[in-house]
Design a protein around this motif. Structure first.
Motif, PDB file in Angstrom:
ATOM      1  N   MET A   1      21.037-152.505  12.853  1.00 56.38           N
ATOM      2  CA  MET A   1      21.561-153.652  12.085  1.00 56.38           C
ATOM      3  C   MET A   1      22.589-154.409  12.939  1.00 56.38           C
ATOM      4  SD  MET A   1      21.410-155.078   8.954  1.00 56.38           S
ATOM      5  CE  MET A   1      20.131-153.909   8.543  1.00 56.38           C
ATOM      6  N   LYS A   2      22.385-155.717  13.073  1.00 58.41           N
ATOM      7  CA  LYS A   2      23.304-156.501  13.917  1.00 58.41           C
ATOM      8  C   LYS A   2      24.323-157.219  13.037  1.00 58.41           C
ATOM      9  CE  LYS A   2      20.928-159.246  16.607  1.00 58.41           C
ATOM     10  NZ  LYS A   2      20.302-160.098  17.568  1.00 58.41           N
ATOM     11  N   PHE A   3      25.594-156.941  13.255  1.00 64.33           N
ATOM     12  CA  PHE A   3      26.661-157.648  12.538  1.00 64.33           C
ATOM     13  C   PHE A   3      27.357-158.566  13.539  1.00 64.33           C
ATOM     14  CE2 PHE A   3      26.226-153.699  10.015  1.00 64.33           C
ATOM     15  CZ  PHE A   3      25.952-154.265   8.787  1.00 64.33           C
ATOM     16  N   GLU A   4      26.954-159.838  13.544  1.00 63.68           N
ATOM     17  CA  GLU A   4      27.497-160.754  14.539  1.00 63.68           C
ATOM     18  C   GLU A   4      28.692-161.532  14.007  1.00 63.68           C
ATOM     19  OE1 GLU A   4      24.525-163.169  16.784  1.00 63.68           O
ATOM     20  OE2 GLU A   4      23.121-162.047  15.517  1.00 63.68           O
TER      21      GLU A   4
ATOM     22  N   ASP B   1      17.101-151.391   2.710  1.00 64.46           N
ATOM     23  CA  ASP B   1      17.220-149.953   2.968  1.00 64.46           C
ATOM     24  C   ASP B   1      17.995-149.725   4.270  1.00 64.46           C
ATOM     25  OD1 ASP B   1      15.608-149.800   0.762  1.00 64.46           O
ATOM     26  OD2 ASP B   1      13.826-149.080   1.815  1.00 64.46           O
ATOM     27  N   ASP B   2      17.652-150.548   5.279  1.00 64.14           N
ATOM     28  CA  ASP B   2      18.329-150.414   6.578  1.00 64.14           C
ATOM     29  C   ASP B   2      19.801-150.779   6.458  1.00 64.14           C
ATOM     30  OD1 ASP B   2      15.871-149.723   7.501  1.00 64.14           O
ATOM     31  OD2 ASP B   2      15.535-151.526   8.718  1.00 64.14           O
ATOM     32  N   LEU B   3      20.091-151.824   5.669  1.00 69.25           N
ATOM     33  CA  LEU B   3      21.484-152.250   5.499  1.00 69.25           C
ATOM     34  C   LEU B   3      22.316-151.137   4.869  1.00 69.25           C
ATOM     35  CD1 LEU B   3      23.618-154.655   5.522  1.00 69.25           C
ATOM     36  CD2 LEU B   3      23.012-154.955   3.123  1.00 69.25           C
ATOM     37  N   VAL B   4      21.800-150.561   3.788  1.00 66.37           N
ATOM     38  CA  VAL B   4      22.556-149.519   3.085  1.00 66.37           C
ATOM     39  C   VAL B   4      22.784-148.320   4.009  1.00 66.37           C
ATOM     40  CG1 VAL B   4      22.435-147.835   1.202  1.00 66.37           C
ATOM     41  CG2 VAL B   4      21.880-150.239   0.763  1.00 66.37           C
ATOM     42  N   LYS B   5      21.735-147.956   4.743  1.00 68.24           N
ATOM     43  CA  LYS B   5      21.848-146.817   5.677  1.00 68.24           C
ATOM     44  C   LYS B   5      22.936-147.095   6.718  1.00 68.24           C
ATOM     45  CE  LYS B   5      17.479-145.419   6.185  1.00 68.24           C
ATOM     46  NZ  LYS B   5      16.232-145.597   6.952  1.00 68.24           N
ATOM     47  N   SER B   6      22.863-148.299   7.291  1.00 77.09           N
ATOM     48  CA  SER B   6      23.804-148.665   8.340  1.00 77.09           C
ATOM     49  C   SER B   6      25.238-148.749   7.799  1.00 77.09           C
ATOM     50  CB  SER B   6      23.362-150.007   8.931  1.00 77.09           C
ATOM     51  OG  SER B   6      24.390-150.601   9.641  1.00 77.09           O
ATOM     52  N   GLU B   7      25.393-149.356   6.622  1.00 75.50           N
ATOM     53  CA  GLU B   7      26.740-149.504   6.052  1.00 75.50           C
ATOM     54  C   GLU B   7      27.327-148.148   5.670  1.00 75.50           C
ATOM     55  OE1 GLU B   7      28.263-151.934   6.719  1.00 75.50           O
ATOM     56  OE2 GLU B   7      27.929-153.733   5.545  1.00 75.50           O
TER      57      GLU B   7
ATOM     58  N   SER C   1      26.673-145.268   7.132  1.00 75.74           N
ATOM     59  CA  SER C   1      27.075-144.499   8.310  1.00 75.74           C
ATOM     60  C   SER C   1      28.260-145.160   9.022  1.00 75.74           C
ATOM     61  CB  SER C   1      25.893-144.268   9.252  1.00 75.74           C
ATOM     62  OG  SER C   1      25.528-145.476   9.846  1.00 75.74           O
ATOM     63  N   GLU C   2      28.334-146.491   9.026  1.00 70.23           N
ATOM     64  CA  GLU C   2      29.497-147.160   9.643  1.00 70.23           C
ATOM     65  C   GLU C   2      30.767-146.931   8.838  1.00 70.23           C
ATOM     66  OE1 GLU C   2      30.133-151.049  11.230  1.00 70.23           O
ATOM     67  OE2 GLU C   2      28.011-151.282  11.671  1.00 70.23           O
ATOM     68  N   ASN C   3      30.581-146.870   7.511  1.00 69.31           N
ATOM     69  CA  ASN C   3      31.686-146.600   6.582  1.00 69.31           C
ATOM     70  C   ASN C   3      32.878-147.548   6.731  1.00 69.31           C
ATOM     71  OD1 ASN C   3      32.804-145.290   4.412  1.00 69.31           O
ATOM     72  ND2 ASN C   3      33.852-143.764   5.661  1.00 69.31           N
TER      73      ASN C   3
ATOM     74  N   TRP D   1      26.968-149.518  -3.450  1.00 71.20           N
ATOM     75  CA  TRP D   1      27.907-150.642  -3.553  1.00 71.20           C
ATOM     76  C   TRP D   1      28.604-150.883  -2.217  1.00 71.20           C
ATOM     77  CZ3 TRP D   1      27.699-153.358  -8.000  1.00 71.20           C
ATOM     78  CH2 TRP D   1      27.105-152.737  -9.108  1.00 71.20           C
ATOM     79  N   LEU D   2      28.659-152.175  -1.829  1.00 70.85           N
ATOM     80  CA  LEU D   2      29.242-152.558  -0.539  1.00 70.85           C
ATOM     81  C   LEU D   2      30.181-153.734  -0.711  1.00 70.85           C
ATOM     82  CD1 LEU D   2      25.843-153.050   1.364  1.00 70.85           C
ATOM     83  CD2 LEU D   2      27.144-150.918   1.254  1.00 70.85           C
ATOM     84  N   SER D   3      31.145-153.844   0.182  1.00 64.40           N
ATOM     85  CA  SER D   3      31.894-155.088   0.342  1.00 64.40           C
ATOM     86  C   SER D   3      31.071-155.908   1.338  1.00 64.40           C
ATOM     87  CB  SER D   3      33.289-154.755   0.896  1.00 64.40           C
ATOM     88  OG  SER D   3      33.935-155.910   1.351  1.00 64.40           O
ATOM     89  N   SER D   4      30.617-157.117   0.924  1.00 67.65           N
ATOM     90  CA  SER D   4      29.684-157.895   1.766  1.00 67.65           C
ATOM     91  C   SER D   4      30.283-158.222   3.131  1.00 67.65           C
ATOM     92  CB  SER D   4      29.342-159.231   1.105  1.00 67.65           C
ATOM     93  OG  SER D   4      28.670-159.019  -0.085  1.00 67.65           O
ATOM     94  N   TYR D   5      29.456-158.116   4.171  1.00 64.93           N
ATOM     95  CA  TYR D   5      29.904-158.431   5.536  1.00 64.93           C
ATOM     96  C   TYR D   5      30.273-159.910   5.674  1.00 64.93           C
ATOM     97  CZ  TYR D   5      29.775-159.296  10.535  1.00 64.93           C
ATOM     98  OH  TYR D   5      30.102-159.693  11.803  1.00 64.93           O
ATOM     99  N   ALA D   6      29.467-160.790   5.092  1.00 64.32           N
ATOM    100  CA  ALA D   6      29.713-162.241   5.159  1.00 64.32           C
ATOM    101  C   ALA D   6      29.802-162.770   3.726  1.00 64.32           C
ATOM    102  CB  ALA D   6      28.593-162.931   5.941  1.00 64.32           C
ATOM    103  N   PRO D   7      30.957-162.571   3.084  1.00 63.24           N
ATOM    104  CA  PRO D   7      31.050-162.860   1.648  1.00 63.24           C
ATOM    105  C   PRO D   7      30.978-164.350   1.319  1.00 63.24           C
ATOM    106  CG  PRO D   7      33.096-161.875   2.492  1.00 63.24           C
ATOM    107  CD  PRO D   7      32.206-162.088   3.653  1.00 63.24           C
TER     108      PRO D   7
END
Ligand SMILES: [Zn+2]
Length: 341
Positions: free
Chosen positions: A1-4, A202-208, A210-212, A224-230
């Protein structure tokens, strides 16, 4: 997952001694759609709540959703859609939206109570409202209606969110026309699936997880996530339901889990002085295996409460470029205690 992210810096000089000060900002890219979101205007996420008694006093007199008016004022559905006119569950009423933006639109009240403070909205109440909306969706679906493609619930709670009424209610609609951001997400998720052979969500949840850094927790199979680009100025809370592509695939247990997560977000944002929000369903059509049903909870506030300045200005309204006033990772830390199991 790329978080740019594109990191920027603004240098300003002190007017007296000309010392320099660097102010950071960041332009983030949504990992699915590429939509950009600016992290800037840093401030402490803390707002003064108004005097709710004063704010809501007298508004029940003209409220069309209050129990003395709702059954005499609100319209009936056409007989081929809902033969009994409206759908009713206890004191909750679902009726046609008199200001429709699509052919099959409804409004569902949360019952007879005119003003429900955000912290008094219980998971049980939300589930009851959702189930009433699902009764509507199932009617539409059983008729094999051409609009029975995307079944959506939106929620504008309190005026800062765009609600013209204090009385809590849901916007409920079935449509073949996916709204902009939902359509862009669906198109991007389909491309992602075709390119990678996996489901983006599925990939996003897995990545988020593990990155925690932005992961909040789970209720049942909803992550539940705090959005990367809200989209919201105080961040967004995103709930992704594992294994479900479309609204009608949600079980009653999923609805309880979603409702529980929403009340956790409400409790957390209430501590910051937030008392208004938008919530949308994001759904695929039945069989859209490339996506996952998700829900977005976005707190709303004023930039200047005394003047009634909304938190949406030219940048957001005309460019659809969003501002978030804190790092989503810090927002996660602020919300996390409420999401502990
Ligand atoms: Zn009312």
């Amino acid at each position: 997952m790329k978080f740019e992210a594109n990191l920027k810096e603004t240098v300003v000089l002190d007017p007296k001694n000309k010392t320099t000060r660097a102010i950071p900002s960041e332009i983030r890219k949504d990992p699915l759609t590429g939509r950009t979101a600016r992290i800037c205007h840093f401030m402490k996420l803390k707002w003064e709540k108004p005097d709710f008694e004063k704010m809501t006093a007298g508004t029940e007199k003209t409220c069309p959703f209050c129990p003395d008016k709702v059954l005499s004022i609100t319209p009936y559905f056409a007989e081929d859609l809902i033969p009994e006119g409206r759908l009713i569950s206890g004191d909750m009423v679902l009726f046609p939206n008199i200001a429709p933006y699509d052919s099959l639109g409804a409004v569902a009240t949360f019952g007879s109570r005119h003003y429900i403070p955000m912290t008094e909205i219980t998971p049980e109440l939300i589930v009851k409202g959702f189930l009433l909306a699902f009764d509507f969706f199932k009617r539409v679906e059983s008729l094999k209606h051409p609009e029975s493609v995307y079944h959506i619930i939106n929620w504008n709670y309190m005026p800062a969110s765009g609600s013209s009424l204090i009385h809590p209610h849901l916007q409920v609609f079935s449509t073949s026309s996916a709204p902009n951001l939902m359509r862009q997400e669906l198109e991007a998720a389909k491309k992602y699936y075709e390119a990678n052979g996996t489901n983006f969500w599925d990939d996003l949840v897995k990545s988020e997880e593990s990155e925690n850094k932005r992961f909040l927790g789970r209720t049942g199979r909803t992550s539940w996530l705090s959005s990367y680009a809200p989209i919201g100025v105080a961040g967004d809370v995103l709930g992704v339901v594992d294994g479900v592509n479309s609204t009608l695939g949600l079980t009653k247990k999923d609805l309880s889990d979603i409702a529980l997560g929403l009340t956790k977000a409400m409790t957390a944002y209430d501590r910051l002085g937030i008392y208004s929000f938008n919530m949308n369903f994001f759904t695929g059509a039945a069989g859209d295996d490339f996506t996952r049903f998700h829900i977005l909870f976005s707190p709303r506030t004023f930039f200047n409460q005394a003047l009634g300045t909304p938190d949406v200005g030219a940048l957001r309204n005309l460019f659809n470029e969003t501002l978030c006033m804190a790092f989503p990772e810090d927002i996660r830390d602020m919300l996390a205690p409420d999401f502990k199991p």
